[in-house]
Design an enzyme around this catalytic site. Sequence first.
Site, PDB file in Angstrom:
ATOM      1  CG  HIS A  63      -1.795  -1.191   1.311  1.00 15.94           C
ATOM      2  ND1 HIS A  63      -1.909  -1.955   2.445  1.00 15.94           N
ATOM      3  CD2 HIS A  63      -2.599  -1.772   0.385  1.00 15.94           C
ATOM      4  CE1 HIS A  63      -2.752  -2.949   2.228  1.00 15.94           C
ATOM      5  NE2 HIS A  63      -3.184  -2.865   0.981  1.00 15.94           N
ATOM      6  CD  GLU A  66      -0.130   0.050   4.643  1.00 20.93           C
ATOM      7  OE1 GLU A  66       0.703  -0.892   4.701  1.00 20.93           O
ATOM      8  OE2 GLU A  66      -1.357  -0.119   4.657  1.00 20.93           O
ATOM      9  CG  HIS A 158       1.332  -4.133   5.336  1.00 20.14           C
ATOM     10  ND1 HIS A 158       0.502  -3.766   4.299  1.00 20.14           N
ATOM     11  CD2 HIS A 158       1.850  -5.338   4.987  1.00 20.14           C
ATOM     12  CE1 HIS A 158       0.525  -4.697   3.358  1.00 20.14           C
ATOM     13  NE2 HIS A 158       1.335  -5.662   3.755  1.00 20.14           N
ATOM     14  CD  GLU A 222      -0.679  -3.985   9.440  1.00 22.81           C
ATOM     15  OE1 GLU A 222      -0.351  -2.775   9.317  1.00 22.81           O
ATOM     16  OE2 GLU A 222      -1.258  -4.618   8.537  1.00 22.81           O
TER      17      GLU A 222
END
Length: 342
Positions: A63, A66, A158, A222
């Site tokens: 993405h 990010e 991410h 994450e």
Amino acid sequence: MLQQLLQQANFLALTLANPVSMAAEQAVIAGHTRVELWDSGVLVFTPLHTEATRDIVLSSGIHGNETAPIELCNQLIQAIVSQNLLLQQRVMFIFGNPPTINNHTRFVSENLNRLFNGEHANPHVASNGERLRAARLEAYVERFFMAADRQRLHYDLHTAIRASRHERFAVCPYRPDKPHLKQQLAFLNAAGVEAFLMHHEPTTTFSYASSTKYQAEAFTVELGKVMPFGQNDLTKLAAMRQMLVVLLSEREFPRVTYQPDKLVLYRVCRSLNKHYADFAFNFSNELPNFTQFAKGELLAQEQGIAITAAQDGEAIVFPNAQIPVGQRAALCVVADPAIPLA
């Protein structure tokens, strides 16, 4: 292109200047490391004077907004190219979706992290840039992993759309017949990962594709909240950087002890899917991931139908109502310290 990389040591800048494609090239750094450019955002390093024991994929920018993991990976590439980081292991770096990195957006046409494990070839959906990119990335990962029979690792890095009660956490792909390794969770925990979600079903994410197709130890990791370039506090990722440096530069896998009191295990108990256009959550966009609800508390509604917490302590992760009808709007998880590990 590689000559420019070797001079400037900035693969991110080179990628963003050539976001769609780059011709394959290879070179050797000071006689000890082969560097191969496979495509825009795809770079492979192989140590030449040692027999690697691990093939490691570090992907970021799946993405485009990010940015912290992108900056972290670019720093590691700079360290390798400038010979401040000498490799003992083979590594592939992937900046997943360069056009969206340039655009500062999550995606252009579709969420790239829903197009792996063959979903990019769905004959019922028109092709687009993300589908073409997913197919190419899958082919590159297969080529990388199938080069030899070594331990395979894939950390897909991410940042989350919203804040989280666990600032750094990992999603562990569904593996019903093969428990995840304490060694891997201990490594990520030493790198600052506080919580682990055990997924409950097959998905079309990048990490799941590596796990199921190539039996890689693969995780979606994450690393905090989405921030623009230049606004990330990379000191918060110092432990992650250090553990990745050790992983890349040493023969043995990092020696870390699994400490269950230092992390939280979650089991995904269900997905909330969006069936109608009026799907809406009953909480603020600022609600952090892992916020817990009491049994019966209203979570969302659509078509006048209430969706409530099924049990006390059920928590929401990745809530996003602004997705197409038919896609997952959130995961519901519960803490479960009894999840089996190997």
